[in-house]
Write a protein that holds these residues in place. Structure first.
Motif, PDB file in Angstrom:
ATOM      1  N   GLY A  41      -3.185  -0.060   6.020  1.00  0.00           N
ATOM      2  CA  GLY A  41      -2.338  -0.862   6.894  1.00  0.00           C
ATOM      3  C   GLY A  41      -1.581  -0.048   7.921  1.00  0.00           C
ATOM      4  N   GLU A  42      -1.849   1.259   7.953  1.00  0.00           N
ATOM      5  CA  GLU A  42      -1.216   2.144   8.928  1.00  0.00           C
ATOM      6  C   GLU A  42      -2.326   2.911   9.641  1.00  0.00           C
ATOM      7  OE1 GLU A  42       2.166   5.655   8.927  1.00  0.00           O
ATOM      8  OE2 GLU A  42       2.302   4.043   7.450  1.00  0.00           O
ATOM      9  N   ALA A  43      -2.570   2.554  10.895  1.00  0.00           N
ATOM     10  CA  ALA A  43      -3.743   3.062  11.620  1.00  0.00           C
ATOM     11  C   ALA A  43      -3.780   4.590  11.677  1.00  0.00           C
ATOM     12  CB  ALA A  43      -3.770   2.478  13.032  1.00  0.00           C
ATOM     13  N   SER A  44      -2.631   5.221  11.799  1.00  0.00           N
ATOM     14  CA  SER A  44      -2.608   6.681  11.923  1.00  0.00           C
ATOM     15  C   SER A  44      -3.076   7.372  10.646  1.00  0.00           C
ATOM     16  CB  SER A  44      -1.191   7.153  12.263  1.00  0.00           C
ATOM     17  OG  SER A  44      -0.286   6.841  11.214  1.00  0.00           O
ATOM     18  N   LEU A  45      -3.072   6.649   9.526  1.00  0.00           N
ATOM     19  CA  LEU A  45      -3.501   7.222   8.254  1.00  0.00           C
ATOM     20  C   LEU A  45      -4.941   6.869   7.908  1.00  0.00           C
ATOM     21  CD1 LEU A  45      -0.330   6.498   6.091  1.00  0.00           C
ATOM     22  CD2 LEU A  45      -0.971   8.667   7.150  1.00  0.00           C
TER      23      LEU A  45
ATOM     24  N   PRO B  10       0.790  -1.242   0.000  1.00  0.00           N
ATOM     25  CA  PRO B  10       0.000   0.000   0.000  1.00  0.00           C
ATOM     26  C   PRO B  10       0.819   1.287   0.000  1.00  0.00           C
ATOM     27  CG  PRO B  10       0.210  -0.804   2.233  1.00  0.00           C
ATOM     28  CD  PRO B  10       0.973  -1.770   1.367  1.00  0.00           C
ATOM     29  N   ALA B  11       2.084   1.236  -0.430  1.00  0.00           N
ATOM     30  CA  ALA B  11       2.936   2.423  -0.362  1.00  0.00           C
ATOM     31  C   ALA B  11       2.314   3.651  -1.036  1.00  0.00           C
ATOM     32  CB  ALA B  11       4.311   2.116  -0.943  1.00  0.00           C
ATOM     33  N   PRO B  12       1.807   3.565  -2.287  1.00  0.00           N
ATOM     34  CA  PRO B  12       1.206   4.762  -2.889  1.00  0.00           C
ATOM     35  C   PRO B  12      -0.009   5.263  -2.114  1.00  0.00           C
ATOM     36  CG  PRO B  12       1.646   3.085  -4.555  1.00  0.00           C
ATOM     37  CD  PRO B  12       1.827   2.429  -3.228  1.00  0.00           C
ATOM     38  N   LEU B  13      -0.809   4.344  -1.600  1.00  0.00           N
ATOM     39  CA  LEU B  13      -1.994   4.735  -0.836  1.00  0.00           C
ATOM     40  C   LEU B  13      -1.600   5.418   0.468  1.00  0.00           C
ATOM     41  CD1 LEU B  13      -5.065   4.731  -0.526  1.00  0.00           C
ATOM     42  CD2 LEU B  13      -4.895   2.413   0.413  1.00  0.00           C
ATOM     43  N   GLN B  14      -0.578   4.924   1.114  1.00  0.00           N
ATOM     44  CA  GLN B  14      -0.091   5.567   2.338  1.00  0.00           C
ATOM     45  C   GLN B  14       0.384   6.982   2.032  1.00  0.00           C
ATOM     46  OE1 GLN B  14       2.882   2.782   3.645  1.00  0.00           O
ATOM     47  NE2 GLN B  14       1.418   1.500   4.758  1.00  0.00           N
ATOM     48  N   ASP B  15       1.089   7.154   0.933  1.00  0.00           N
ATOM     49  CA  ASP B  15       1.562   8.489   0.543  1.00  0.00           C
ATOM     50  C   ASP B  15       0.389   9.436   0.304  1.00  0.00           C
ATOM     51  OD1 ASP B  15       4.106   7.435   0.654  1.00  0.00           O
ATOM     52  OD2 ASP B  15       4.382   7.343  -1.521  1.00  0.00           O
ATOM     53  N   ALA B  16      -0.635   8.938  -0.400  1.00  0.00           N
ATOM     54  CA  ALA B  16      -1.792   9.783  -0.722  1.00  0.00           C
ATOM     55  C   ALA B  16      -2.571  10.151   0.539  1.00  0.00           C
ATOM     56  CB  ALA B  16      -2.694   9.072  -1.721  1.00  0.00           C
ATOM     57  N   LYS B  17      -2.748   9.189   1.440  1.00  0.00           N
ATOM     58  CA  LYS B  17      -3.470   9.484   2.683  1.00  0.00           C
ATOM     59  C   LYS B  17      -2.690  10.471   3.544  1.00  0.00           C
ATOM     60  CE  LYS B  17      -6.455   5.471   3.195  1.00  0.00           C
ATOM     61  NZ  LYS B  17      -7.204   4.689   4.185  1.00  0.00           N
ATOM     62  N   ALA B  18      -1.385  10.304   3.621  1.00  0.00           N
ATOM     63  CA  ALA B  18      -0.566  11.236   4.403  1.00  0.00           C
ATOM     64  C   ALA B  18      -0.658  12.643   3.823  1.00  0.00           C
ATOM     65  CB  ALA B  18       0.881  10.760   4.424  1.00  0.00           C
ATOM     66  N   ALA B  19      -0.639  12.740   2.494  1.00  0.00           N
ATOM     67  CA  ALA B  19      -0.726  14.055   1.855  1.00  0.00           C
ATOM     68  C   ALA B  19      -2.084  14.697   2.117  1.00  0.00           C
ATOM     69  CB  ALA B  19      -0.491  13.913   0.355  1.00  0.00           C
TER      70      ALA B  19
ATOM     71  N   ALA C 215      -9.365   6.864  -6.720  1.00  0.00           N
ATOM     72  CA  ALA C 215     -10.585   6.123  -6.402  1.00  0.00           C
ATOM     73  C   ALA C 215     -10.394   5.232  -5.181  1.00  0.00           C
ATOM     74  CB  ALA C 215     -11.010   5.289  -7.605  1.00  0.00           C
ATOM     75  N   THR C 216      -9.191   4.679  -5.024  1.00  0.00           N
ATOM     76  CA  THR C 216      -8.887   3.873  -3.835  1.00  0.00           C
ATOM     77  C   THR C 216      -8.927   4.732  -2.588  1.00  0.00           C
ATOM     78  OG1 THR C 216      -7.447   2.492  -5.217  1.00  0.00           O
ATOM     79  CG2 THR C 216      -7.211   2.259  -2.848  1.00  0.00           C
ATOM     80  N   LEU C 217      -8.410   5.951  -2.716  1.00  0.00           N
ATOM     81  CA  LEU C 217      -8.455   6.912  -1.617  1.00  0.00           C
ATOM     82  C   LEU C 217      -9.898   7.272  -1.295  1.00  0.00           C
ATOM     83  CD1 LEU C 217      -6.284   8.590  -0.001  1.00  0.00           C
ATOM     84  CD2 LEU C 217      -6.657  10.403  -1.662  1.00  0.00           C
ATOM     85  N   ALA C 218     -10.705   7.505  -2.320  1.00  0.00           N
ATOM     86  CA  ALA C 218     -12.111   7.872  -2.125  1.00  0.00           C
ATOM     87  C   ALA C 218     -12.897   6.746  -1.458  1.00  0.00           C
ATOM     88  CB  ALA C 218     -12.746   8.241  -3.461  1.00  0.00           C
TER      89      ALA C 218
END
Length: 248
Positions: free
Chosen positions: A113-117, A64-73, A104-107
């Protein structure tokens, strides 16, 4: 500021807080298409919208690296730590091609996999999807799957990352456009996603242009397709996403 993020502030003198958009360029989860990055941010800024372009992690990094980046941003944009007057109730995402899949995955609120995000603030308030990769099960874009998931991903993972299967009543409204003869990412991706939104009673606007190659970006000078920015600006205005600018 999260790594890989660039900022283009809204143009004009706004009255109060302005909406913001996270921009996710495409590139098949292998690279980032520059013409779908800062030029798009400049267009959004001309509408009175703060734009944040994210060059998220791509291959050899996997989900989930790209998703983690998008959620953090997205959570950082809402936090206001950038110093811009952002309305945290109007923070959206705009993605092209594989960046559309990430949007769309973000939406959908897919877990990173990272609770803080994985918090409410990491979901956008609306999405703009441009010739997006959406399904990992139908008319697939194999390159995006290979780069994001590696060899032989499980059926469960493919289903969980197929955007048309993750739509719920909590999915934010979407503006979607595609070209009918796109030879790289089949228009069926957008059609299936729009239908899923309809079934979930989520507001959406879909435009399918008859001709145009994949990866057009802003599509300046491309007959017919170049209207997508005008149509999208009208849609944004209809959702209250055009900033109030002094003198307007």
């Amino acid at each position: 500021m999260p790594p890989g993020l660039s900022i283009t502030a809204a143009k004009g003198e706004a009255r109060g807080e302005s909406p913001a958009m996270l921009v996710l360029p495409g590139g098949g989860y292998e690279r980032h298409a520059d013409h779908e990055a800062e030029p798009v941010a400049e267009w959004l800024a001309s509408l009175g919208i703060h734009a944040f372009v994210l060059r998220y992690r791509v291959a050899p990094h996997r989900h989930p690296a790209p998703l983690q980046d998008a959620k953090a941003a997205l959570t950082w944009i809402r936090s206001g730590r950038h110093g811009l007057p952002v309305d945290d109730s109007r923070v959206g995402v705009l993605g092209f091609s594989a960046g559309g899949h990430l949007a769309a995955t973000l939406a959908a609120g897919v877990a990173s996999g990272e609770a803080s995000l994985d918090v409410p603030g990491s979901r956008p308030d609306l999405s703009i999807l441009c010739y997006p990769v959406l399904s990992f099960e139908t008319a697939v874009h194999q390159g995006s799957i290979d780069n994001l998931l590696g060899a032989s991903p499980s059926k469960e993972v493919l289903t969980g990352l197929s955007a048309e299967l993750t739509v719920t009543g909590h999915t934010p409204p979407a503006f979607i456009w595609h070209t009918f003869d796109d030879a790289s990412v089949d228009v069926e991706h957008s059609l299936r996603y729009a239908l899923a939104l309809r079934h979930a009673a989520v507001p959406a606007e879909l435009h399918v242009f008859p001709r145009g190659r994949h990866g057009l970006g802003l599509a300046a000078g491309v007959p017919g397709v170049e209207r997508w920015t005008e149509l999208c600006a009208e849609w944004l205005a209809g959702h209250g996403w055009r900033a109030a600018v002094a003198g307007s």
